[in-house]
Scaffold this motif. Structure first.
Motif: not given
Lengths: 369, 288
Positions: A39-41, A43, A45, A162, A194-195, A197, A211
């Protein structure tokens, strides 16, 4: 590989004040699998990972590890270890001291500690580095120490937040392979956040896409890429062309969709005439022709062509200004600024039901404004 | 050519470093040198300083009465330091780990008294602890005691006063050291199976030990010298080395002896700082 769910995350929510960071998240992680939360930062996760580790408490919902409820368990009581994004090596301890820490805390006899630390140093290819201090290590070496330190207690689950983000591209690729190798060899369940993909696609057995605090889709990499369940997943994983429109005709599994620039079609089940849908088509599945193809009436103008060696990337602009990306194996060049018809094999399009939540969100934002 | 060069390179240096050098020379180096010379001088029968070399002043420092006071002073300084450390460490930890608005308040609680004259604050303690002070009156009113308890004029009161005045000097270096500690270090430690105590002794303390050292030095050394605290709260029953020095310059009127004592105190200070440096201490956290 057993199919037994080792980690069960059940309907967890996390609030920071009024900030709803994780929403109704339910996820099973199977024993021995490499699961990536992508997911993006922002989100949620990392927050999810930290709740599994025990650094954060879910506002509600339950987490089980190996069938045991984690609600009352402190981080030091959990059979779960974490590799931190910043490594967080103890600067005042040698490599040996860092790795031995977990065993010392478990009061393992000195002799056994020595043997186990040496074994794991070999495993992460750092044999002979035991006397070095963290300040004398490179980024990649620090990373290996952090991984060895987290693995030494033989956790049921290894959480990785990450871990490769601070490394340069080349080293990152190498470490990806190595992590995957370690995971197979040790047969430990990995939950990897991780972001990136590409990283997720190449390493994972399964990917959970998050998300806005919600789980969008869980599946094997191929599923996530080829059959995205939501618009977010389609656009976040790889490049795609997204059309929005209304189902104009259904004939068996052949679905025609009227979009702003014309009609397109795809193959899917469970759609009804008049329904609002999104259609996702990957650039490499896009085709063009100078004469119309049955079922497709969208037409555009070739705006740009970029030769990147193995493939030729083109951009076709639709009358409404929408840019469509095409990717073809390098071959003939499209007529620049000339009109072309776009099409694809109907099975290459992915039709997506708009999510109730997305509608809900849209309404919510509209009301807020 | 060479004259031009001299101006170009020397003038800026003179302009920037010059005033400070002059200041240091006039107000630090020369007085110190004066004290050093004085410590080797003699006095005549009228207690006037005569420039005649002697080691008698240093020999006199070994007098038994003095030795008792050195021991007492070191004990007072030791307990004051220990007291500051025990209270200051958790406090500094709290400041560095709490959220921003509370951090400011706690920080101010240390700094604001620091801006007030310490003499006045020490008199405040006397008003609080005295025979007819607030504490005695409160205890009497609560019928916990029948007659006022003498809290003042003993070594305990001096230790308390020293610890009180010097508390910020302990907290500030500790705060700096703890602030530098990465929060995730604590999480890693817990993650690897360490409970709070184990994390403190294995991870937190070793990484903040330089703060502990500098805090201790900055409390211990002044505690040897703050004679007014011993005067006001100890009432002459708990002299520290500072009292000895003060007395030689005032009522004793034996300046060379006072100078010799001062030199010894400076030497001890330098020795401690050197020791601190040897142990890997960082000079910046001493404010050097």
């Amino acid at each position: 590989m057993s199919k037994h769910a080792l980690v069960q995350i059940q309907k967890i929510n996390k609030f920071y004040g009024s900030n709803h960071v994780v929403r109704d998240l339910t996820l099973d992680v199977r024993e021995g699998e490499f699961l990536t939360i992508l997911g993006s930062s922002g989100c949620g996760k990392t927050t999810t990972l930290r709740m599994v580790a025990g650094f954060e408490q879910p506002t509600d919902g339950k987490i089980f590890v190996g069938g045991v409820d984690m609600a009352e368990k402190e981080p030091y009581e959990r059979d779960v270890n974490t590799v931190f994004q910043s490594y967080a090596l103890f600067p005042h301890m040698s490599v040996f001291g860092n790795i031995a820490y977990g065993l010392r805390m478990k009061r393992i006899p000195k002799k056994e500690i020595r043997k186990r630390v040496m074994d794991i140093l070999d495993l992460v290819q750092l044999g002979g580095f035991e006397r070095r201090m963290p300040a004398q290590l490179s980024g990649g070496q620090k990373q290996r120490v952090a991984i060895a330190r987290a693995l030494i207690n033989r956790p049921k689950v290894l959480l990785l937040d990450e871990p490769l983000s601070a490394l340069d591209l080349k080293l990152r690729k190498q470490m990806q392979l190595e992590l995957k190798r370690l995971q197979r060899k040790l047969d430990i369940t990995f939950i990897y956040v991780t972001h990136d993909q590409e990283e997720a696609l190449s390493m994972s057995d399964r990917i959970a896409v998050m998300h806005d605090g919600m789980l969008e889709q869980v599946g094997v990499p191929k599923e996530i890429y080829e059959a995205p369940a939501s618009k977010f997943v389609a656009t976040f994983i790889g490049e795609t062309n997204l059309f929005e429109g209304m189902v104009s005709a259904v004939d068996g599994d052949a679905v025609s969709v009227a979009v702003e620039s014309g009609t397109i079609c795809g193959r899917a089940e469970g759609f009804q005439k008049g329904e609002v849908v999104a259609v996702s088509v990957r650039p490499e599945r896009m085709r063009y022709s100078t004469s119309p193809v049955k079922g497709f009436t969208i037409q555009g103008v070739v705006r740009e062509q970029i030769y990147v060696g193995s493939v030729l990337k083109s951009i076709v602009v639709l009358p409404n200004g929408h840019e469509i990306k095409l990717e073809r194996l390098a071959g003939d060049v499209l007529p620049m600024d000339g009109p072309v018809y776009l099409s694809w094999q109907p099975q290459d399009a992915r039709l997506i039901h708009p999510r109730d939540q997305e509608v809900y969100h849209a309404v919510e934002t509209a009301v807020m404004e | 050519m060479s004259k031009h060069k001299f101006r170009a390179s020397t003038l800026p240096v003179l302009a920037t470093v010059g005033p400070v050098s002059l200041w240091l020379a006039f107000f630090v180096a020369i007085p110190l040198l004066y004290v050093l010379v004085m410590s080797f001088c003699s006095i005549d029968e009228n207690y006037n300083v005569v420039f005649q070399f002697t080691l008698a002043n240093y020999r006199n420092l070994l007098d038994v009465n003095y030795l008792q006071i050195y021991v007492q002073s070191i004990l007072i300084a030791f307990f004051a330091t220990a007291f500051c450390l025990v209270l200051g460490y958790p406090f500094a930890f709290l400041i560095s780990r709490t959220f921003q608005s509370r951090k400011t308040i706690l920080y101010m609680m240390v700094i604001i008294p620091f801006w007030t004259n310490s003499l006045i604050r020490i008199y405040g303690w006397r008003t609080f602890l005295g025979a007819s002070g607030w504490l005695n009156r409160a205890l009497t009113a609560l019928h916990l005691i029948d007659s006022p308890v003498e809290f003042l004029f003993n070594r305990g009161a001096t230790v308390l006063g020293m610890a009180y005045v010097l508390f910020p000097f302990m907290v500030l270096p500790l705060y700096t050291a703890i602030e530098k500690l990465d929060q995730s270090q604590l999480e890693v430690s817990a993650d690897l199976g360490a409970r709070g105590g184990a994390t403190f002794f294995n991870v937190v303390l070793p990484q903040t030990v330089s703060g502990v050292f500098s805090g201790c030095i900055m409390v211990f050394i002044p505690s040897l010298g703050y004679f007014y605290v011993a005067d006001i709260l100890g009432g002459g029953n708990s002299d520290v080395i500072g009292n000895l020095i003060e007395r030689q310059f005032q009522s004793g009127n034996n300046w060379p002896l006072g100078a010799a004592l001062s030199i010894i105190l400076i030497a001890v200070t330098l020795l401690l700082v050197k020791l601190y440096q040897k142990c890997g201490g960082d000079m910046q956290s001493l404010g050097v």
